[in-house]
Write a protein that holds these residues in place. Sequence first.
Motif, PDB file in Angstrom:
ATOM      1  N   GLN A  38       0.691  -1.273  -0.136  1.00 27.93           N
ATOM      2  CA  GLN A  38       0.106   0.073   0.103  1.00 27.93           C
ATOM      3  C   GLN A  38       0.778   1.204   0.089  1.00 27.93           C
ATOM      4  O   GLN A  38       0.350   2.526   0.072  1.00 27.93           O
ATOM      5  CB  GLN A  38      -0.890   0.253   1.037  1.00 27.93           C
ATOM      6  CG  GLN A  38      -1.949  -1.077   1.072  1.00 27.93           C
ATOM      7  CD  GLN A  38      -2.963  -1.054   2.348  1.00 27.93           C
ATOM      8  OE1 GLN A  38      -3.313   0.136   2.756  1.00 27.93           O
ATOM      9  NE2 GLN A  38      -3.406  -2.045   2.877  1.00 27.93           N
ATOM     10  N   VAL A  39       2.015   1.275  -0.032  1.00 30.58           N
ATOM     11  CA  VAL A  39       3.019   2.303  -0.217  1.00 30.58           C
ATOM     12  C   VAL A  39       3.732   2.365  -1.258  1.00 30.58           C
ATOM     13  O   VAL A  39       4.446   1.231  -1.895  1.00 30.58           O
ATOM     14  CB  VAL A  39       4.019   2.217   1.022  1.00 30.58           C
ATOM     15  CG1 VAL A  39       4.851   3.447   1.127  1.00 30.58           C
ATOM     16  CG2 VAL A  39       3.321   1.964   2.319  1.00 30.58           C
ATOM     17  N   LYS A  40       3.883   3.455  -2.190  1.00 28.22           N
ATOM     18  CA  LYS A  40       4.470   3.825  -3.247  1.00 28.22           C
ATOM     19  C   LYS A  40       5.624   4.819  -2.913  1.00 28.22           C
ATOM     20  O   LYS A  40       5.422   5.844  -2.248  1.00 28.22           O
ATOM     21  CB  LYS A  40       3.517   4.263  -4.201  1.00 28.22           C
ATOM     22  CG  LYS A  40       2.706   3.156  -4.939  1.00 28.22           C
ATOM     23  CD  LYS A  40       1.757   3.661  -5.982  1.00 28.22           C
ATOM     24  CE  LYS A  40       0.917   2.379  -6.775  1.00 28.22           C
ATOM     25  NZ  LYS A  40       0.070   2.823  -7.788  1.00 28.22           N
ATOM     26  N   VAL A  41       6.862   4.696  -3.655  1.00 24.63           N
ATOM     27  CA  VAL A  41       7.722   5.738  -3.731  1.00 24.63           C
ATOM     28  C   VAL A  41       8.224   5.953  -4.962  1.00 24.63           C
ATOM     29  O   VAL A  41       8.604   5.128  -6.028  1.00 24.63           O
ATOM     30  CB  VAL A  41       9.202   5.106  -2.908  1.00 24.63           C
ATOM     31  CG1 VAL A  41      10.193   6.050  -2.911  1.00 24.63           C
ATOM     32  CG2 VAL A  41       8.832   4.846  -1.337  1.00 24.63           C
ATOM     33  N   ASP A  42       8.080   7.201  -5.346  1.00 22.66           N
ATOM     34  CA  ASP A  42       8.137   7.515  -6.805  1.00 22.66           C
ATOM     35  C   ASP A  42       7.507   6.896  -7.889  1.00 22.66           C
ATOM     36  O   ASP A  42       7.762   6.387  -8.807  1.00 22.66           O
ATOM     37  CB  ASP A  42       9.706   7.707  -7.145  1.00 22.66           C
ATOM     38  CG  ASP A  42      10.554   8.655  -6.248  1.00 22.66           C
ATOM     39  OD1 ASP A  42       9.847   9.584  -5.983  1.00 22.66           O
ATOM     40  OD2 ASP A  42      11.642   8.334  -6.257  1.00 22.66           O
ATOM     41  N   GLY A  43       6.303   6.578  -7.394  1.00 18.57           N
ATOM     42  CA  GLY A  43       5.484   5.869  -8.353  1.00 18.57           C
ATOM     43  C   GLY A  43       5.454   4.309  -8.423  1.00 18.57           C
ATOM     44  O   GLY A  43       4.462   3.455  -8.919  1.00 18.57           O
ATOM     45  N   GLN A  44       6.383   3.731  -7.516  1.00 16.77           N
ATOM     46  CA  GLN A  44       6.641   2.267  -7.523  1.00 16.77           C
ATOM     47  C   GLN A  44       6.137   1.797  -6.146  1.00 16.77           C
ATOM     48  O   GLN A  44       6.641   2.446  -5.257  1.00 16.77           O
ATOM     49  CB  GLN A  44       7.941   2.127  -7.957  1.00 16.77           C
ATOM     50  CG  GLN A  44       8.464   2.515  -9.350  1.00 16.77           C
ATOM     51  CD  GLN A  44       7.700   1.793 -10.514  1.00 16.77           C
ATOM     52  OE1 GLN A  44       7.472   0.692 -10.465  1.00 16.77           O
ATOM     53  NE2 GLN A  44       7.310   2.632 -11.535  1.00 16.77           N
ATOM     54  N   VAL A  45       5.432   0.525  -6.223  1.00 14.55           N
ATOM     55  CA  VAL A  45       5.258  -0.128  -4.885  1.00 14.55           C
ATOM     56  C   VAL A  45       6.682  -0.273  -4.092  1.00 14.55           C
ATOM     57  O   VAL A  45       7.631  -0.974  -4.785  1.00 14.55           O
ATOM     58  CB  VAL A  45       4.637  -1.424  -5.161  1.00 14.55           C
ATOM     59  CG1 VAL A  45       4.428  -2.235  -3.738  1.00 14.55           C
ATOM     60  CG2 VAL A  45       2.974  -1.053  -5.629  1.00 14.55           C
ATOM     61  N   GLU A  46       6.786   0.041  -2.821  1.00 21.60           N
ATOM     62  CA  GLU A  46       8.067  -0.091  -2.254  1.00 21.60           C
ATOM     63  C   GLU A  46       7.860  -1.435  -1.240  1.00 21.60           C
ATOM     64  O   GLU A  46       6.979  -1.306  -0.584  1.00 21.60           O
ATOM     65  CB  GLU A  46       8.444   1.036  -1.476  1.00 21.60           C
ATOM     66  CG  GLU A  46       9.783   1.065  -0.739  1.00 21.60           C
ATOM     67  CD  GLU A  46      10.838   0.533  -1.486  1.00 21.60           C
ATOM     68  OE1 GLU A  46      11.435  -0.593  -1.388  1.00 21.60           O
ATOM     69  OE2 GLU A  46      11.414   1.617  -2.170  1.00 21.60           O
ATOM     70  N   SER A  47       8.755  -2.281  -1.267  1.00 18.66           N
ATOM     71  CA  SER A  47       8.698  -3.493  -0.502  1.00 18.66           C
ATOM     72  C   SER A  47       9.612  -3.380   0.798  1.00 18.66           C
ATOM     73  O   SER A  47       9.476  -4.296   1.502  1.00 18.66           O
ATOM     74  CB  SER A  47       8.688  -4.819  -1.368  1.00 18.66           C
ATOM     75  OG  SER A  47      10.185  -4.794  -1.899  1.00 18.66           O
ATOM     76  N   ARG A  48      10.608  -2.627   0.764  1.00 19.71           N
ATOM     77  CA  ARG A  48      11.304  -2.233   1.771  1.00 19.71           C
ATOM     78  C   ARG A  48      11.138  -1.312   2.943  1.00 19.71           C
ATOM     79  O   ARG A  48      10.790  -0.144   2.713  1.00 19.71           O
ATOM     80  CB  ARG A  48      12.829  -1.917   1.285  1.00 19.71           C
ATOM     81  CG  ARG A  48      13.332  -2.664   0.169  1.00 19.71           C
ATOM     82  CD  ARG A  48      14.544  -2.228  -0.361  1.00 19.71           C
ATOM     83  NE  ARG A  48      13.851  -0.995  -1.239  1.00 19.71           N
ATOM     84  CZ  ARG A  48      14.546   0.065  -1.533  1.00 19.71           C
ATOM     85  NH1 ARG A  48      16.039   0.105  -1.165  1.00 19.71           N
ATOM     86  NH2 ARG A  48      14.341   1.229  -2.037  1.00 19.71           N
ATOM     87  N   LYS A  49      10.655  -1.977   4.130  1.00 22.90           N
ATOM     88  CA  LYS A  49      10.225  -1.264   5.184  1.00 22.90           C
ATOM     89  C   LYS A  49      11.152  -0.074   5.645  1.00 22.90           C
ATOM     90  O   LYS A  49      10.563   0.928   5.914  1.00 22.90           O
ATOM     91  CB  LYS A  49       9.905  -2.303   6.367  1.00 22.90           C
ATOM     92  CG  LYS A  49       8.909  -3.408   6.145  1.00 22.90           C
ATOM     93  CD  LYS A  49       8.844  -4.253   7.114  1.00 22.90           C
ATOM     94  CE  LYS A  49       8.217  -5.413   6.843  1.00 22.90           C
ATOM     95  NZ  LYS A  49       8.811  -6.678   6.464  1.00 22.90           N
TER      96      LYS A  49
END
Length: 72
Positions: A38-49
Motif C-alpha cells: 500500500q506504499v509507493k515511492v516515486d510511483g513504484q510499490v516499495e517493499s523495503r520497510k
Amino acid sequence: MAMVFAVRGDYIQLDQLLKAASLVSSGGEAHILVDQGQVKVDGQVESRKRAKLRPGQRVECGGETITLTAEE
C-alpha cells in the motif's frame, strides 16, 4: 492530500517517515502497510520497510502524497 516533509540529515527510513507524518501510529503499522503493497515511492510499490528516502522523492500512502525536501 499533499504534504511536504523536511528531511533532517541525508535520509529518513520509510517506516520512520510514515510514523513522523502521522500516517500510522506505530512502526508495526507502517510495516503492515508496506507488506500489503500500500506504499509507493516515486510511483513504484516499495517493499523495503526501511528504505532510505532522500529529498526530492515522493511517497504515496492511504490517499496522501508526501514530498520530501531538505531541511534548511
